[in-house]
Scaffold this motif. Structure first.
Motif, PDB file in Angstrom:
ATOM      1  N   ASN A   1       9.338  -4.961  -0.704  1.00 41.01           N
ATOM      2  CA  ASN A   1       8.749  -3.722  -0.206  1.00 41.01           C
ATOM      3  C   ASN A   1       7.276  -3.903   0.121  1.00 41.01           C
ATOM      4  O   ASN A   1       6.770  -3.331   1.090  1.00 41.01           O
ATOM      5  N   ALA A   2       6.593  -4.689  -0.701  1.00 39.19           N
ATOM      6  CA  ALA A   2       5.173  -4.958  -0.451  1.00 39.19           C
ATOM      7  C   ALA A   2       5.005  -5.663   0.884  1.00 39.19           C
ATOM      8  O   ALA A   2       4.075  -5.366   1.646  1.00 39.19           O
TER       9      ALA A   2
ATOM     10  N   PHE B   1       2.997  -4.389   4.032  1.00 42.92           N
ATOM     11  CA  PHE B   1       1.953  -5.255   4.585  1.00 42.92           C
ATOM     12  C   PHE B   1       2.130  -5.410   6.103  1.00 42.92           C
ATOM     13  O   PHE B   1       1.173  -5.259   6.868  1.00 42.92           O
TER      14      PHE B   1
ATOM     15  N   SER C   1       3.846  -1.856  -5.359  1.00 44.14           N
ATOM     16  CA  SER C   1       4.239  -2.503  -4.097  1.00 44.14           C
ATOM     17  C   SER C   1       3.462  -1.904  -2.925  1.00 44.14           C
ATOM     18  O   SER C   1       3.026  -2.627  -2.022  1.00 44.14           O
ATOM     19  N   ILE C   2       3.294  -0.596  -2.944  1.00 41.93           N
ATOM     20  CA  ILE C   2       2.551   0.063  -1.861  1.00 41.93           C
ATOM     21  C   ILE C   2       1.102  -0.432  -1.852  1.00 41.93           C
ATOM     22  O   ILE C   2       0.564  -0.812  -0.808  1.00 41.93           O
TER      23      ILE C   2
ATOM     24  N   VAL D   1      -0.144  -3.189  -3.178  1.00 38.30           N
ATOM     25  CA  VAL D   1      -0.235  -4.618  -2.837  1.00 38.30           C
ATOM     26  C   VAL D   1      -0.047  -4.820  -1.328  1.00 38.30           C
ATOM     27  O   VAL D   1      -0.762  -5.609  -0.704  1.00 38.30           O
ATOM     28  N   GLY D   2       0.904  -4.086  -0.725  1.00 37.68           N
ATOM     29  CA  GLY D   2       1.123  -4.202   0.721  1.00 37.68           C
ATOM     30  C   GLY D   2      -0.121  -3.831   1.514  1.00 37.68           C
ATOM     31  O   GLY D   2      -0.522  -4.544   2.437  1.00 37.68           O
ATOM     32  N   LYS D   3      -0.744  -2.744   1.132  1.00 33.48           N
ATOM     33  CA  LYS D   3      -1.959  -2.307   1.823  1.00 33.48           C
ATOM     34  C   LYS D   3      -3.096  -3.305   1.597  1.00 33.48           C
ATOM     35  O   LYS D   3      -3.832  -3.657   2.514  1.00 33.48           O
ATOM     36  N   TRP D   4      -3.214  -3.738   0.363  1.00 37.33           N
ATOM     37  CA  TRP D   4      -4.290  -4.682   0.020  1.00 37.33           C
ATOM     38  C   TRP D   4      -4.134  -5.989   0.793  1.00 37.33           C
ATOM     39  O   TRP D   4      -5.121  -6.538   1.293  1.00 37.33           O
TER      40      TRP D   4
ATOM     41  N   ALA E   1      -2.597   1.456  -8.386  1.00 36.73           N
ATOM     42  CA  ALA E   1      -1.196   1.907  -8.459  1.00 36.73           C
ATOM     43  C   ALA E   1      -1.091   3.122  -9.373  1.00 36.73           C
ATOM     44  O   ALA E   1      -0.340   4.069  -9.091  1.00 36.73           O
TER      45      ALA E   1
END
Lengths: 368, 240
Positions: free
Chosen positions: A2-3, A7, A208-209, A211-214, A357
């Motif tokens: 999901n991350a 991303f 996950s959200i 980490v994906g953005k980061w 998070a």
């Protein structure tokens, strides 16, 4: 998984965001150019022992030419600085009369040469006046009680040190500036355009959200920092750093080493930017806070000098400010091992992301 | 099936939801009716797991939203009143992104995206960026994103607000089709005509409390006859 999905979506979104890209690339493009221009201007103004050529405007005087040449000045018919003297200068001086001499030139661009001409002529005038008085039985010391000798403390090495520090600060600031708009848009901007709620009702973990953005912001940060460092070093090959006594390593190896040193800091900085964005009310607030944060390297870079810099130890930012002089200036300043600092900065990064998070899962994130 | 049991939620001194229980059955459209500040949005946010109830619990097909969040939300599709699209993503990218977040991939994802695009009649504008869409097109895109994974439960927050008659018709037909397929649909709405045409059951809430529950006909009867609007105003104390 999901991350990765988040991303990829964020990165595609980012590549289409002209505002974020321009904001990031502006620093990459203009930062090194501004330093290059500054360095070259300083070199032109302070080239020690080198004076622009001069010439006589019309009539020439062998007496003054001898004095000026002896003072280290050179004559060239194409020179832009000219000394205007009357044709009967030497005859009038021999008669004990005064003579008016004009010095013409661009005082803003060639100030050091013009000042040298003025001081040489003034000194010659003073010597000549003293000789006239002596011929009349008056001691020179009576008319010149003070003998002024000015010595500048703005040494060459001191100036070179300041310029080298500015260069290091320029590179350390890159991770802070490159992803400002991107991080603000994917956090505070997301909340402002009301797309955060639909995202949060998907069966995806908050971590996950985050980490994906980061990852998207961090990738932009790393690419932008690499471009700033490597592009900046290529550009600085055309600078007058050598004339200022700075031996800067501008090769690809130095560029890659500096980029590598800045990667862990970039990851940490983008995590902090995500955190600031998540705590900001809206995009503008986030951008304002992040811009303020971006000047941290400049403040720290000018406060931490000498021994303080050597004591930076493992502190993020302090370490980079101290350690970059290694690959860039071949300095042997002792710093903590890169691996240790990288591990610490990565640990801090994941701590910040965990806090983000937690924030994303809190109800407060929905309040406006 | 979506159910809430003894829901209570306070924000500081304000009680948004006060001991509210409800159940929305499969194969039926249940509508939450209530004025502004009645607790509708808070209830829907609790169903979506966005806020936690101080007391009570919400379950989707038996999965507790607070305890089994991922399991519960994977069976839910939720349409928000402001749609929340990304201006720089195209229609098809929105639907694909949502499908991926629901765990779809490969051919299943491609098939689900095409089905959702077709169901909402978005084929002609599939590659247009959301920034250039009309209000109705944005609603359809958001709805395609909401149903891409074929959820058995659907929550819609005022779905017809601001829509033209063509978009309302598309939405109405889609909801009827989903109901026929056995999907549990829970929506909030102020549009009485839509409520009357679509709703199998109504839940009237006021000040966070259940006021009345039943079929539209039962609600009108409890409100003293006339039409739904008059009954609603009477039941919520706005009319004598």
């Amino acid at each position: 998984m999901n991350a990765l999905t988040i991303f990829l979506k964020e990165f595609v979104d980012l590549l289409r965001d002209r505002r974020a890209l321009f904001s990031g690339l502006a620093y990459v493009a203009f930062g090194p150019v501004a330093v290059l221009l500054t360095v070259n201007m300083l070199a032109a103004q302070t080239s020690e022992g080198k004076y622009a050529p001069i010439k006589f405007c019309d009539a020439e005087s062998a007496l003054l030419a001898g004095q000026l040449t002896a003072a280290g000045l050179s004559f060239d018919p194409k020179a832009s600085i000219c000394v205007n003297v009357p044709a009967d200068l030497e005859a009038r001086l021999a008669e004990g009369k005064s003579v008016r001499v004009h010095v013409r030139g661009d005082l803003t661009a060639l100030s050091s040469t013009i000042r040298k001409v003025e001081s040489t002529l003034a000194q010659f005038s003073s010597t000549l006046g003293g000789q006239r008085l002596l011929a009349r039985g008056v001691s020179m010391s009576l008319t010149s009680p003070l003998s002024i000798d000015t010595q500048t403390t703005n040494s060459f090495s001191r100036q070179a040190d300041v310029i080298a520090r500015v260069l290091i600060i320029l590179f350390v600031m890159a991770p802070f500036f490159v992803a400002v708009a991107a991080a603000a848009d994917m956090t505070a901007g997301e909340r402002e355009r009301r797309s955060l709620e639909p995202l949060l009702v998907h069966p995806v973990g908050a971590f996950s959200i985050v980490v994906g953005k980061w990852l998207a912001a961090a990738l932009l940060g790393v690419l932008g920092t690499a471009a700033c460092v490597i592009g900046g070093l290529v550009l600085l090959q055309y600078s007058a750093l050598a004339e200022l006594g700075i031996r800067l390593e501008t090769g690809l190896e130095a560029g890659l080493m500096v980029t590598l040193y800045l990667v862990p800091l970039t990851l940490l900085v983008t995590a902090l930017q995500i955190a600031v964005g998540l705590w900001s009310k809206n995009f503008k607030d986030a951008q304002s806070y992040l811009m303020l944060m971006s000047f941290a390297p400049a403040v720290l870079g000018f406060v931490m000098t000498g021994e303080r810099l050597a004591q930076a130890g493992l502190w993020p930012l302090g370490w980079e400010l101290a350690a970059l002089s290694g690959p860039l200036l071949k300095s042997t300043t002792p710093t903590a091992p890169f691996a240790t600092v990288a591990a610490l900065e990565l640990a801090l990064t994941f701590t910040v992301l965990a806090v983000c998070a937690f924030r994303l899962r809190s109800e407060a994130i929905l309040s406006r | 099936m979506i159910s809430g049991e003894g829901l209570r939620k306070r924000f500081g001194a304000v009680t948004a939801v006060d001991g509210f229980s409800f159940a929305s059955q499969d194969g039926a459209i249940t509508t939450l009716l209530g004025g502004n500040g009645s607790g509708k949005t808070t209830t829907l946010r609790m169903i979506g797991g966005l806020i936690k109830p101080d007391h009570g619990h919400v379950a989707i097909d038996g999965a507790d939203v607070a305890r089994s969040r991922v399991k519960a939300l994977s069976r839910l599709g939720m349409l928000h009143d402001e749609f929340g699209l990304y201006p720089r993503l195209t229609v098809v990218e929105h639907v694909r992104f949502a499908g991926q977040l629901y765990g779809l991939s490969g051919r299943r994802l491609s098939g689900a995206v095409e089905n959702a695009i077709d169901a909402l009649g978005l084929a002609d504008i599939r590659n247009r960026f959301a920034a250039g869409l009309s209000h109705g097109q944005r609603m359809k895109t958001a709805l395609a994103r909401t149903i891409v994974h074929g959820p058995r439960n659907l929550v819609l927050d005022e779905p017809t607000r601001g829509l033209d008659v063509f978009s309302v018709r598309v939405l109405r037909e889609l909801l009827k089709r989903l109901r026929a397929d056995g999907v549990c649909i829970l929506m909030s709405s102020h549009a009485m005509a839509e409520v009357m045409e679509l709703s199998d059951r109504l839940i009237v809430i006021d000040a966070g409390r259940l006021v009345a529950e039943g079929t539209p006909g039962e609600i009108i009867a409890r409100g003293g006859g006339g039409d739904l609007e008059a009954a609603f105003l009477k039941l919520t104390g706005f009319a004598a």
